[in-house]
Scaffold this motif. Structure first.
Motif, mmCIF file in Angstrom:
data_model
loop_
_atom_site.group_PDB
_atom_site.id
_atom_site.type_symbol
_atom_site.label_atom_id
_atom_site.label_comp_id
_atom_site.label_asym_id
_atom_site.label_seq_id
_atom_site.Cartn_x
_atom_site.Cartn_y
_atom_site.Cartn_z
ATOM 1 N N ASP A 38 0.802 -1.220 0.000
ATOM 2 C CA ASP A 38 0.000 0.000 0.000
ATOM 3 C C ASP A 38 0.841 1.279 0.000
ATOM 4 O OD1 ASP A 38 0.929 -0.011 2.590
ATOM 5 O OD2 ASP A 38 -1.032 0.025 3.540
ATOM 6 N N ARG A 39 2.161 1.138 0.021
ATOM 7 C CA ARG A 39 3.032 2.314 -0.156
ATOM 8 C C ARG A 39 3.630 2.353 -1.563
ATOM 9 N NH1 ARG A 39 5.728 2.397 5.744
ATOM 10 N NH2 ARG A 39 6.709 0.465 5.071
ATOM 11 N N THR A 56 3.899 7.286 3.806
ATOM 12 C CA THR A 56 3.025 6.796 4.855
ATOM 13 C C THR A 56 2.116 5.697 4.322
ATOM 14 O OG1 THR A 56 2.999 9.080 5.670
ATOM 15 C CG2 THR A 56 1.408 7.558 6.639
ATOM 16 N N ARG A 57 1.901 4.672 5.104
ATOM 17 C CA ARG A 57 0.996 3.594 4.688
ATOM 18 C C ARG A 57 -0.406 4.156 4.479
ATOM 19 N NH1 ARG A 57 2.204 -2.316 6.941
ATOM 20 N NH2 ARG A 57 0.850 -2.618 5.156
ATOM 21 N N ARG A 58 -1.138 3.583 3.517
ATOM 22 C CA ARG A 58 -2.398 4.162 3.067
ATOM 23 C C ARG A 58 -3.394 4.358 4.213
ATOM 24 N NH1 ARG A 58 -3.901 0.448 -0.359
ATOM 25 N NH2 ARG A 58 -2.694 1.341 -2.081
ATOM 26 N N ALA A 59 -3.584 3.328 5.028
ATOM 27 C CA ALA A 59 -4.569 3.431 6.109
ATOM 28 C C ALA A 59 -4.203 4.548 7.079
ATOM 29 C CB ALA A 59 -4.679 2.099 6.848
ATOM 30 N N MET A 60 -2.925 4.720 7.341
ATOM 31 C CA MET A 60 -2.478 5.769 8.251
ATOM 32 C C MET A 60 -2.667 7.146 7.629
ATOM 33 S SD MET A 60 0.924 4.000 9.904
ATOM 34 C CE MET A 60 1.047 5.200 11.224
ATOM 35 N N ALA A 61 -2.318 7.284 6.351
ATOM 36 C CA ALA A 61 -2.472 8.571 5.669
ATOM 37 C C ALA A 61 -3.934 8.987 5.618
ATOM 38 C CB ALA A 61 -1.889 8.485 4.266
ATOM 39 N N MET A 79 -6.203 8.230 7.758
ATOM 40 C CA MET A 79 -6.637 8.575 9.107
ATOM 41 C C MET A 79 -6.072 9.919 9.562
ATOM 42 S SD MET A 79 -8.587 7.238 11.484
ATOM 43 C CE MET A 79 -8.646 5.515 11.028
ATOM 44 N N GLY A 80 -4.842 10.234 9.130
ATOM 45 C CA GLY A 80 -4.209 11.499 9.518
ATOM 46 C C GLY A 80 -3.559 11.440 10.889
ATOM 47 N N TYR A 81 -2.849 12.490 11.234
ATOM 48 C CA TYR A 81 -2.172 12.607 12.533
ATOM 49 C C TYR A 81 -1.347 11.356 12.821
ATOM 50 C CZ TYR A 81 -5.006 16.753 13.296
ATOM 51 O OH TYR A 81 -5.570 17.995 13.172
ATOM 52 N N CYS A 82 -0.499 10.994 11.856
ATOM 53 C CA CYS A 82 0.197 9.708 11.920
ATOM 54 C C CYS A 82 1.683 9.855 11.597
ATOM 55 C CB CYS A 82 -0.444 8.742 10.929
ATOM 56 S SG CYS A 82 -0.510 9.416 9.244
ATOM 57 N N PRO A 83 2.432 10.619 12.366
ATOM 58 C CA PRO A 83 3.851 10.799 12.034
ATOM 59 C C PRO A 83 4.667 9.530 12.244
ATOM 60 C CG PRO A 83 3.393 11.713 14.189
ATOM 61 C CD PRO A 83 2.060 11.307 13.615
ATOM 62 N N SER A 84 5.328 9.083 11.193
ATOM 63 C CA SER A 84 6.226 7.935 11.314
ATOM 64 C C SER A 84 7.436 8.324 12.156
ATOM 65 C CB SER A 84 6.684 7.502 9.917
ATOM 66 O OG SER A 84 7.798 6.661 10.004
ATOM 67 N N GLY A 85 7.923 7.360 12.934
ATOM 68 C CA GLY A 85 9.143 7.609 13.696
ATOM 69 C C GLY A 85 10.319 7.951 12.801
#
Length: 374
Positions: A195-196, A258-263, A265-271
């Motif tokens: 999904d990326r 960012t992975r699709r589901a996270m993008a 949803m928003g507010y999802c900063p990767s480490g």
């Protein structure tokens, strides 16, 4: 405060973003005078790629099966203040039952909230959450903020929710000398995910095709044989956390996807955002709702929605890129370190403990008043 965590894995970072996060949080938690114990099922996959064997000042417990480990876990919980179960814990349901039957503050930390909610909406099984959802935990933490917090309450019954975002350990991620084999005009560090791939094609592979004289490097695990490599894209199969700084510092610019589901949803900063920023490397990222709560676009981070945007970022001068990297590093050290996140964790736990005590007192008072009336 003694914290017992039942999680995916700390001992191996192979294809596992949880490990790096927990290593930083554990160090910061212990440095603040707390106790830390992590239970991890000793599976062959991580056993073959183990890059951590002990936790300085804490305890890493590797177990073969849940039945044998349960008595030890029960003894630790008897001495603990907080019991925490995380997403993708192989024994998440059994660990939850044990935590919730003890006298500790029962906490669930979903490091994969968008994936959890997506599977729930699709009617797919969630191996780490039981039939009662999250309603029995006193506190539910989420790696993703925004509307994800509301959905955890609506769909899984969470009573009290709080974000606990990704972070970076500045002791590990800092500027170092570049390494020639990692040298890149644009790099990307991440485990392969279907999904990326569309965004990776657009922002790196197509960019590499347009700029054949520039060098591109991908680092990560699980990339398929049919991946669309070009002559100017180079591959590093796996990088343990200790090599991340050299990888970033060998890049003129590094890419975050960012992975699709996270993008969605928003507010999802990767480490990885915070890691690269701490290393002083300018970042090019895809966009999602809430990004500006962590970094200011154009000043602290570059945003790309197309191949043209990626090419434009690579056309910036060294001075422009250094100014962006410097601003991001300052923001990261101010707001996004593991030490800062541990303070957020302490506050969430203490607030929940305070609420629980208030409820107990109210219950006792109600009971006393009832006895007086009788």
């Amino acid at each position: 405060m003694k914290l017992i965590v039942f999680g995916l894995a700390m001992s191996s970072s192979w294809g596992n973003g949880h490990a790096t996060l927990w290593r930083g949080l554990a160090r910061a938690w212990i440095e603040r005078g707390h106790e830390f114990v992590f239970f991890e099922r000793d599976v062959p996959y991580y056993q073959a790629h183990r890059d951590l064997h002990t936790i300085k000042g804490g305890e890493l417990i590797l177990y073969q099966n849940w039945e044998e480990s349960a008595p030890l876990a029960r003894r630790h919980l008897a001495e603990a203040d907080v019991g925490m179960v995380t997403s993708y814990c192989p024994d998440g349901i059994a660990a939850s039952e044990l935590v919730l039957s003890s006298n500790v503050l029962g906490t669930f930390y979903d490091l994969d909230t968008p994936v959890t909610l997506s599977r729930l909406s699709a009617g797919e099984p969630i191996a780490y959450i039981g039939e009662r959802g999250l309603r029995d935990f006193e506190l539910v933490l989420s790696y993703t903020g925004g509307k994800a917090l509301e959905q955890l309450q609506k769909q899984l019954g969470a009573k009290r929710v709080a974000p606990l975002y990704g972070s970076v350990d500045p002791n590990l991620h800092k500027p170092v000398e570049p390494v020639e084999s990692y040298r890149a005009d644009l790099s990307y560090l991440g485990t392969y995910a279907e999904d990326r791939q569309e965004r990776l094609n657009e922002l790196l592979i197509e960019t590499a095709k347009r700029l054949p004289d520039q060098r591109f490097v991908i680092g990560g695990a699980q990339y398929p044989a049919q991946f669309p490599w070009t002559e100017n894209i180079f591959f590093v199969r796996h990088l343990p956390p200790g090599e991340h700084p050299a990888f970033y510092c060998s890049s003129r610019l590094t890419l975050n996807i960012t992975r699709r589901a996270m993008a969605e949803m928003g507010y999802c900063p990767s480490g990885r955002l915070f890691e690269a920023a701490a290393c002083g490397t300018p970042i090019l990222t895809d966009t999602w709702e809430g990004l500006d709560q962590f970094f200011e676009p154009s000043r602290e981070i570059l945003v790309a929605q197309s191949t043209e945007d990626a090419v434009g970022a690579l056309e910036l001068t060294e001075r422009e890129l250094k100014e962006i990297a410097k601003a991001a590093r300052e923001r990261t050290f101010s707001e996004h370190t593991a030490a800062k996140r541990v303070i957020d964790l302490e506050q969430a736990l203490e607030a929940t403990l305070g609420t629980e005590r208030e409820m107990e007192l109210l219950g006792e008072m109600a009971g006393q008043n009832s006895m007086k009336e009788d």
